[in-house]
Enzyme design. Sequence first.
Site, short mmCIF file in Angstrom:
data_model
loop_
_atom_site.label_atom_id
_atom_site.label_comp_id
_atom_site.label_asym_id
_atom_site.label_seq_id
_atom_site.Cartn_x
_atom_site.Cartn_y
_atom_site.Cartn_z
N HIS A 1 -3.44 -1.44 -1.69
CA HIS A 1 -4.58 -0.74 -1.10
C HIS A 1 -5.88 -1.20 -1.76
O HIS A 1 -5.94 -1.44 -2.96
CB HIS A 1 -4.39 0.76 -1.30
CG HIS A 1 -5.36 1.61 -0.58
ND1 HIS A 1 -5.24 1.92 0.76
CD2 HIS A 1 -6.50 2.23 -1.00
CE1 HIS A 1 -6.25 2.70 1.13
NE2 HIS A 1 -7.03 2.90 0.08
N ASP B 1 0.84 -1.20 0.00
CA ASP B 1 0.00 0.00 0.00
C ASP B 1 0.88 1.25 0.00
O ASP B 1 1.57 1.54 0.98
CB ASP B 1 -0.90 -0.03 1.24
CG ASP B 1 -1.99 1.04 1.22
OD1 ASP B 1 -1.88 1.98 0.40
OD2 ASP B 1 -2.93 0.93 2.02
#
Length: 410
Positions: A202, A171
């Site tokens: 993400h 992420d």
Amino acid sequence: MTSQHITLNALDGSGSFAAYLALPPSGHGPGIVLAQEIFGVNATMRQVADLYAEEGYVVLVPDLFWRQQPGIELGYTEADFQRAFGLYQGFDEAKGVADIQACLDALRQRPECSGQAGVLGFCLGGKLAYLAACRTNADVAVGYYGVGIEKALDEAAQAKGRLVLHIAENDAFCPPEARAAIVSTLAGRAHTEVYVYPGVDHAFARVGGDHFHKPSALMAHERSIAAFKTVMGPHPDFSALWEKHCEHEFATRDVAATMATMVAQPYVNHIPTMTGGVGHTMLSRFYQHHFVNSNPPDTTLVPISRTIGATQIVDELLFCFTHTCEIDWMLPGIAPTGKRVEIPLVAIVKFRGDKLYHEHIYWDQASVLVQIGKLDPAGLPVAGIETARKLLDEHQPSNTLMANWANSAP
């Protein structure tokens, strides 16, 4: 399930805001405030709410952007991303957490809510879930890939109730140094769990998204439901539900009653033969014409062990029958041989609320084929009925298929 939009008042008296309310099939249960991504209360957030309602929760999804622009529902185009980031940059976190507290209060006062209430959040909502654990009276908080949690770790000491965080290893909004700070700060804290999902990005749990990773999403959901159930319930009797389902499959052989034990859109996958069905229509057809009425009359299930988790049962058993009819789901296209078959079988049965959601069924197909005389085991690392006998008696010979076993003797 039923759903509606309701209006709530802000705690500071500054106005009112809308929220999507999803109720479980039973009409009552513990409460969850679902904190949105930066894209507003869009179709994705409503689908997540409906999913958790099916799990047995009263779910409330507040419009957290109401102070900037009420009713925001964005998609995932580049223009939507730019608009969403603009809203995110102008968002007042403190007021957002206060709105979540207002939702918790409202949920606990509703007749459908059993009293306890938690918070679930994604992206922006993931950080708000963490802050809710620290600043509100939420009984449990679960956050997915929260952005900026590392900036509020000084509040961790104020966290109350159970806290679960799901972090994506790749992420970019939570780089390695931020992830390390979160993990190290929260490590060892009572009632706190932090999970890092390797190789995912993400929004790995957003179904249909560019970064959706189903294995990680399934694991995260299992852990989330476990947290909510541990603290708030509900606690359906999975054993009784599964046994009633099996009774309708193998004893009464009632397809309609079998389907009635399942969610509206269930699925079954017999892994070795890839037989079963996805959705009510296909699965009903499969049960009616290829399973419930296609098992030999002497079919028996012998339980060996059962493990009950937060969302599923894992059953280990012996599946025994005489091959007196064609068994579409296990031996499709093979005429009856009259042979006796006994095989170890594992059933992984997932539930949503108090209904079966899916079944993954595993067995050793080679052993079945050996036992009905369709596979010659000579020279192959396969066994017949011996696998069932050794399951019942661990003292049966081991390593008989390993020609070099004798060479390792001391």
